[in-house]
Design an enzyme around this catalytic site. Structure first.
Site, PDB file in Angstrom:
ATOM      1  N   THR A   1      67.854  65.235   8.903  1.00 25.26           N
ATOM      2  CA  THR A   1      68.897  66.059   8.302  1.00 25.26           C
ATOM      3  C   THR A   1      69.410  65.315   7.080  1.00 25.26           C
ATOM      4  O   THR A   1      69.640  64.103   7.131  1.00 25.26           O
ATOM      5  CB  THR A   1      70.053  66.315   9.290  1.00 25.26           C
ATOM      6  OG1 THR A   1      69.551  67.081  10.379  1.00 25.26           O
ATOM      7  CG2 THR A   1      71.180  67.090   8.634  1.00 25.26           C
TER       8      THR A   1
ATOM      9  N   PHE B   1      72.368  64.696   4.589  1.00 25.56           N
ATOM     10  CA  PHE B   1      73.816  64.855   4.461  1.00 25.56           C
ATOM     11  C   PHE B   1      74.203  64.539   3.020  1.00 25.56           C
ATOM     12  O   PHE B   1      73.543  63.725   2.369  1.00 25.56           O
ATOM     13  CB  PHE B   1      74.549  63.867   5.374  1.00 25.56           C
ATOM     14  CG  PHE B   1      74.411  64.173   6.840  1.00 25.56           C
ATOM     15  CD1 PHE B   1      75.391  64.891   7.511  1.00 25.56           C
ATOM     16  CD2 PHE B   1      73.300  63.741   7.553  1.00 25.56           C
ATOM     17  CE1 PHE B   1      75.269  65.170   8.867  1.00 25.56           C
ATOM     18  CE2 PHE B   1      73.165  64.022   8.907  1.00 25.56           C
ATOM     19  CZ  PHE B   1      74.154  64.729   9.566  1.00 25.56           C
TER      20      PHE B   1
END
Ligand code: PEP
Ligand code: MN
Length: 682
Positions: free
Chosen positions: A279, A281
């Site tokens: 992921t 960020f």
């Protein structure tokens, strides 16, 4: 030498004053010594050198004490602010730090401890030797708000996942936040199936799972027998919840960290479809971050391009020509404007670097909207994009925050709007109208929307006579507070409905920054009135929208001031700006204002932006509107806006300058604009 008696007295008094001042000096020195002792204590206890509450309390107390001594409050405040500021500076020096950001940073996240956001945040700042105090908030938008209102110095938000794709909510929030990207983190997510100690996978009847995680783990979750997958908004919180439920038939998908924190069993690790599950960020801060020389950087921008074939390719070609490597392209629909798309582009490079800034510069000539979300150090670049020194990412210090310089001010105070910046005309396309193209565009409608019947009757004639934009004021900036102020949103609904009925895009004035987003949902063009030409917060607000803006010249403003005002809109990203000459104040009283027709050629030489002339507000008298409209056409305006009304004698505003509908039809004929249909009843 002997002094006269009076002079001797003054001398004595002065020497008393000298004594008092000497005492003040001694006391200031004494105060300084105490202040340094406090610095030592703060250092020992690791407390921040600034204590805002204490400072405010101190000043308040000194003001009260000043009253007791009959001292002027202004003096007391000034004096003690200076003393306190000096003391803070002293303490910071003593503590060997001038920037509190280097010591620790407060970061807002969505989620609790054990969440991936929490882990990514800790990892990111730990690598830079910065302590974090995490502020946990319930949603992405509350995390952003925490930064906006100063409760946090940064926020960390997930923006995309290698399996489940973009997190669109965060993209949409970032665009409107006014915050800047200061970094990104590629975090390896390892989803695990968690359950109570002693429970087994076959016992599970219910598994709580974040919708994103459930997309990323769909293959494993499909293998669970007789088990319901329940979506839950927060991964780590689902771990906490099943621990509280204490039911062996309930499980959750979360991190190993969450299992440790909430005393759960990891029933299975690596349950994601792909082992390599990352992921990304982003770190957002109130101000842009400065990037030290040689550190590889990434820049994120948002842009909208034209509607013609090849528009996106033309925009992207600029990156190729500038040898800039694109690393991401994501498209999102523009809210309330579903026919247009916004493109989020990430590329390798720093907007402060001249090679990059010249590409961004060129892009403002192609794009309808362009906003730089930020340039930031990034480790997430392939080796061939990273110059020497890659990986030596410097701490993000508040001290280092500067404004990127890709928009440099020209000597005349405007740049993006200038011909020097862009040689060819900007064409603003709205519905069938093309402002800035070859053909004259006509805008017509009532000064103010007064009723459904009035606006629909007018709109029909606007369409039939061959005009292509319908005008109507809903929020009226009236000189007197007792004059008709417009029907507000109710009027806007009527105008929008009338526009839809006859296929006409609508233009309406917005007078307050707080209404901009709401009005932009329905209006195809936003008008800034003469009284607001230098309402800078309003200009910035419309600059953040994706609607074309027509900026009217201030009634006492020079053309350079008009161009500088337009720059406020352009600098926010919105490149679809039109300028409107509507008459200026002179000594002449025969007309309401004096139509400055020379503005048209002067503006055309200085700017690439389309120009509209409004003879109605200049003249103030209907009989002068048509001759001046013809003159405006002759001198080369791109558009003309006139006020018309089915019954001008009963109009609630600007009746005397409003054309009767048949007069308008005659004007259109004189301008050589073909009718769409025969005008019924006119
Ligand atoms: C208008 O066009 O509705 C208007 C109020 O004009 P101005 O701002 O030029 O007075
Ligand atoms: Mn008017």
């Amino acid at each position: 030498m002997t002094l006269p008696e009076e002079a001797q007295d003054i001398k004595d008094i002065r020497s008393s004053i000298d004594e008092v001042d000497a005492e003040i000096m001694r006391l200031l020195a004494e105060r300084k010594a105490y202040s340094l002792r406090i610095a030592k204590e703060k250092g020992r206890m690791d407390r921040p050198s600034r204590d805002q509450t204490r400072e405010e309390d101190l000043i308040a107390e000194r003001i009260a004490a000043g009253h007791d001594h009959d001292l002027d409050t202004g003096l007391v405040v000034k004096l003690w602010r200076a003393i306190v500021d000096d003391s803070v500076r002293l303490q910071q020096e003593a503590l060997g730090r001038t920037d509190l950001g280097e010591r620790g940073i407060s970061v807002a996240i969505q989620g609790i401890e054990g969440s991936y956001s929490h882990m990514a945040t800790t990892q990111f700042f730990a690598a830079k030797g910065i302590d974090v105090s995490v502020i946990r908030t319930a949603t992405f938008s509350t995390a952003i708000e925490a930064v906006q209102n100063g409760d946090a110095e940064a926020a960390v938000l997930p923006i995309e996942n290698t399996t489940s794709g973009a997190i669109s909510e965060v993209y949409d929030l970032l665009l409107d936040s006014g915050l800047h990207l200061a970094g990104d983190i590629k975090f390896r997510v390892r989803h695990c199936l968690l359950g109570l100690e002693g429970a087994s996978i076959s016992d599970l009847r219910k598994v709580y799972c974040h919708p994103q995680a459930s997309a990323q783990c769909s293959e494993f979750l499909a293998t669970l027998q007789d088990c319901e997958i329940v979506h839950f908004s927060d991964t780590a919180l689902s771990g906490k919840m099943i621990s509280d439920l204490n039911d062996p038939t309930v499980g959750a998908v979360a991190s190993e960290e969450a299992a440790r924190l909430f005393g759960l069993q990891v029933m299975k690790t690596g349950v994601a479809n792909r082992d390599e599950n990352y992921t990304r960020f982003v770190v957002v801060t109130p101000d842009p971050v400065e990037i030290p020389d040689g550190v590889p950087a990434k820049t994120s921008i948002v842009m909208a391009v034209g509607n013609h074939p090849g528009a996106l390719m033309d925009a992207l070609a600029l990156f190729r020509d500038g040898q800039i490597n694109l690393v991401k392209l994501e498209s999102r629909p523009i809210p309330h404007n579903p026919r247009e798309e916004l493109f989020y582009v990430d590329f390798a490079g720093n907007a402060a670097d001249p090679a990059v800034s010249s590409v961004l510069d060129a892009l403002t000539r192609e794009a309808r909207f362009l906003k730089v979300l930020g340039s930031y150090p990034s480790r997430d670049l392939r080796p061939n994009e990273a110059p020497e020194g890659a990986g030596t990412v410097e701490p993000v210090g508040r001290e280092a925050l500067v404004v990127p310089n890709f928009i440099k001010e020209s000597p005349s105070g405007y740049k993006l709007g200038s011909r020097g910046h862009k040689e060819e005309n900007t064409v603003v396309e709205v519905g069938g109208a093309r402002f800035g193209g070859e053909d004259l565009v006509m805008i017509a409608g009532p000064c103010a929307v007064e009723s459904w019947d009035q606006v629909i009757e007018t709109a029909r004639v606007v369409r039939d006579a061959g005009a292509t934009v319908l005008r109507g004021g809903c929020f009226k900036p009236r000189t007197s507070p007792y004059s008709f102020q417009g029907l507000g949103y109710e009027g806007l609904d009527m105008l929008a409905e009338a526009g839809k009925t006859f296929g006409l895009p609508i233009i309406t004035e917005v007078i307050s920054p707080k209404d901009v987003d709401e009005v932009a949902k329905k209006a195809d063009i936003l008008q800034i009135g003469t009284r607001n030409m230098q309402n800078f917060s309003l200009l910035s607000a419309v600059g953040r929208t994706h609607r074309p803006v027509m900026l009217k010249r201030g009634m006492s403003s020079s053309l350079d001031e008009l161009l500088q005002a337009a720059e406020y809109i352009l600098a926010e990203g919105n490149q679809q700006v039109m300028l409107c000459e509507r008459g200026i104040r002179t000594f002449e009283t025969s007309t309401r204002n004096t139509l400055d027709l020379s503005a048209v050629p002067v503006l055309r030489s200085r700017t690439h932006l389309p120009i509209v002339v409004d003879p109605s507000h200049a003249a103030g008298t209907r009989d002068l509107v048509s001759p001046m409209a013809l003159a405006a056409q002759a001198i080369g305006t791109h558009g003309i806006m006139v006020e018309i009304h089915p019954n001008p004698d009963e109009a609630l505003s600007d009746g005397p300058q409003s054309l009767y509908l048949d007069q308008f039809d005659a004007l259109m004929g004189a301008l050589g604009i073909p009718r769409k249909r025969e005008i019924v009843g006119a």
